[in-house]
Enzyme design. Sequence first.
Site, short mmCIF file in Angstrom:
data_model
loop_
_atom_site.label_atom_id
_atom_site.label_comp_id
_atom_site.label_asym_id
_atom_site.label_seq_id
_atom_site.Cartn_x
_atom_site.Cartn_y
_atom_site.Cartn_z
N LYS A 57 32.61 42.11 43.39
CA LYS A 57 33.73 42.41 44.27
C LYS A 57 33.27 43.22 45.47
O LYS A 57 33.54 42.88 46.62
CB LYS A 57 34.82 43.16 43.52
CG LYS A 57 36.07 43.41 44.35
CD LYS A 57 37.01 44.41 43.70
CE LYS A 57 36.55 45.83 43.99
NZ LYS A 57 37.54 46.85 43.58
N ASP A 95 40.15 41.51 43.45
CA ASP A 95 40.57 42.80 42.92
C ASP A 95 41.83 42.59 42.09
O ASP A 95 42.21 41.46 41.81
CB ASP A 95 40.79 43.80 44.06
CG ASP A 95 41.98 43.43 44.94
OD1 ASP A 95 42.59 42.35 44.73
OD2 ASP A 95 42.32 44.23 45.85
#
Length: 301
Positions: free
Chosen positions: A172, A190
């Site tokens: 991420k 996320d």
Amino acid sequence: MSSSTPGKSGKKAKTGEPGTTGKITKAAPVGKAAATDRTAAKRNAPKAESHLAMVRRARRINRELAEVYPYAHPELDFRNPFELLVATVLSAQTTDLRVNQTTPALFAAYPTPEDMAAAVPEKMEEILRPTGFFRAKTKSLLGLSAALRDEFGGEVPGRLEDLVKLPGVGRKTANVVLGNAFGVPGITVDTHFGRLVRRWKWTDEEDPVKVEAVVAGIFPKSEWTMLSHRVVFHGRRICHARKPACGACPIAPLCPSYGEGETDPEKASKLLKYEMGGYPGQRLSPPADYPGEPAPTLGDG
């Protein structure tokens, strides 16, 4: 027991007696009647969406979001790849706003990887205290900056395989840095992104890596970075986790989960956040085209 059904005593139960409704209940269909009812129910049930139809709907959602949020952007303040990398690591388990309120002092004290690698841990912990988990984050930043200094000449690498080797950096974080500091397309999964793509029935996967792979197969690579911003923006402003503002959602007709939240337009409008609700955003230094107000500095709100 209906009003015309004999009880165990052989007497008919009277309307209004305990355990009765006072109404005659239609018996469940049997035989051919039951088969007919099942056929009708099957005919009237919504058809399962084909993969092609889902892809078309997903791409339309992206186009609609692009019109709603033409100013979508990363909501972390940064001036270079190093600052974005550090800010993204700090954003775990806290808000972008709190990170943005904390990083000015951090980067004033440690503007380069070399400076940060030489930091006294206790001093850095005190700066990072507002972000939560400050001891673990201090350890990650010390290790990350030392690795940049020793293995990459003090520069943030522009390859995912290098970034994920740094302490505290996962896919991420790496995709955030690649997409916004180096212009390399990436999908940032996320909590907001994962929640919305499941609500929209793009996938039912829970694992972020699997979600990333599925969504990457739906959209052209050129859309990945901006798609991530638009979805996250929508999740933070309208499609909230606990009470989505369905009645104020511009893509409601495309959402298979419409109705999970408030559908009354007036009530839903009160749930809108940030610039959509007339409130400051998360960045202290937002882009020039951002329509909302800058966030307050630490201590001002």
